[in-house]
Enzyme design. Structure first.
Site, PDB file in Angstrom:
ATOM      1  N   MET C   1      27.839  45.333 -15.729  1.00  0.00           N
ATOM      2  CA  MET C   1      26.810  45.784 -16.626  1.00  0.00           C
ATOM      3  C   MET C   1      26.707  47.047 -17.082  1.00  0.00           C
ATOM      4  O   MET C   1      25.881  47.723 -17.080  1.00  0.00           O
ATOM      5  CB  MET C   1      25.213  45.591 -15.644  1.00  0.00           C
ATOM      6  CG  MET C   1      25.379  46.436 -14.456  1.00  0.00           C
ATOM      7  SD  MET C   1      24.357  46.066 -13.224  1.00  0.00           S
ATOM      8  CE  MET C   1      24.989  44.205 -12.815  1.00  0.00           C
ATOM      9  N   PRO C   2      27.858  47.349 -18.138  1.00  0.00           N
ATOM     10  CA  PRO C   2      27.897  48.699 -18.610  1.00  0.00           C
ATOM     11  C   PRO C   2      26.959  48.900 -19.842  1.00  0.00           C
ATOM     12  O   PRO C   2      26.443  47.796 -20.432  1.00  0.00           O
ATOM     13  CB  PRO C   2      29.230  48.715 -18.975  1.00  0.00           C
ATOM     14  CG  PRO C   2      30.021  47.516 -18.571  1.00  0.00           C
ATOM     15  CD  PRO C   2      28.797  46.582 -18.189  1.00  0.00           C
ATOM     16  N   TYR C   3      26.761  50.079 -20.202  1.00  0.00           N
ATOM     17  CA  TYR C   3      25.878  50.517 -21.381  1.00  0.00           C
ATOM     18  C   TYR C   3      26.910  51.243 -22.072  1.00  0.00           C
ATOM     19  O   TYR C   3      27.323  52.343 -21.814  1.00  0.00           O
ATOM     20  CB  TYR C   3      24.633  51.075 -20.750  1.00  0.00           C
ATOM     21  CG  TYR C   3      23.909  51.814 -21.967  1.00  0.00           C
ATOM     22  CD1 TYR C   3      22.998  51.036 -22.799  1.00  0.00           C
ATOM     23  CD2 TYR C   3      24.036  53.074 -22.301  1.00  0.00           C
ATOM     24  CE1 TYR C   3      22.498  51.598 -23.933  1.00  0.00           C
ATOM     25  CE2 TYR C   3      23.278  53.479 -23.506  1.00  0.00           C
ATOM     26  CZ  TYR C   3      22.429  52.902 -24.177  1.00  0.00           C
ATOM     27  OH  TYR C   3      21.635  53.379 -25.239  1.00  0.00           O
TER      28      TYR C   3
END
Lengths: 70, 70, 70, 70, 70, 70
Positions: C1-3
């Site tokens: 779940m990277p940003y």
């Protein structure tokens, strides 16, 4: 699919794991309630900033805390 | 002169130094390929966020990982 | 779940919709390839910064572009 | 009520507490001088980024420092 | 003295002024309730991101909205 | 190679181009003076936030300005 970034002072003032979980739950609920966003795609990132690295009034929080307790 | 900030979970899920180097190379190449940016002035900053501090679906990643492995 | 947050100059240098789509696809693929992240929860946000608001070398990009074309 | 975020390399290159205090004082004075902002509501946050996590020219700072000293 | 940054999609999905005021009130109350922070020094910044500039699953929100309504 | 992000209120309170240039020059000089950073690789990004989108004390700046002038 909102993204929320919360920066708070860390170290002696760092939130506990339970408080972090509560911040994540609360921020997600806020976006759901106000904007009807999908909680599954709402991302919350908490960053803890050392008190030497945070300033207001031109002073570090470290200096302000000392002045307050003096 | 783009600026790229990549936030990923840290701790047990933290990228290795080789993976970080690969992210930096890949992000820079992407900006060069798509927008013809100058790699010399392309800045990439990777931030590792503890799993207690990252939330989706109103829950911390710590809680989600536990639920997944339970 | 990277940003992933990508900041580039806007205005006359703003990416086209097709280039933005390509940046989003490319950044997501990078996180999948290097860190085996789930693309469904990978968020990419592109921000376009006016050339008056971006500086390097102590000067705005506006001033640098003028100097280069003079 | 401006917000200033300063990211610098950490580790061996990390600023000292005195340098952080000077950055906070200087950034606050800059906003007061140029835009007449209220220092009491000017927030400055300094973030220290490990040299493996910062890249320019498609390389980590770690790699660049090694190349420079070789 | 926390700092909260909320990024949401703008354009046709942009929050109204009343919704923005509610997000600011709610985020501030959350920090007061969970961490006993001072509301006077709690800063909330909302950023509206065009749908072409926001991606998940490797696609822009623009493309996802089209696919959903098709 | 520091990165400085300055967020200020925009709209009626937006800095002029000359003020932005002065902020960029001043922030770069600060990093050079305090940390001996290379100005050529110091990046400054100014973001202007609408007064409806910025809050302190649980209120938007729009509401606060109205209360002050009432």
């Amino acid at each position: 699919m909102p993204y929320v970034n919360i920066k708070v002072t860390g170290g002696a003032e760092a939130p506990t794991p339970a408080q972090k979980a509560e911040l994540i739950r609360g921020a997600t609920e806020l976006l759901v309630r106000v904007l009807n966003k999908n909680p599954a795609t709402t991302v919350v990132v908490i960053e803890e900033i050392p008190m030497d690295n945070w300033g207001t009034g031109g002073e570090t929080v470290t200096a302000r805390r000392k002045a307050q307790s003096a």
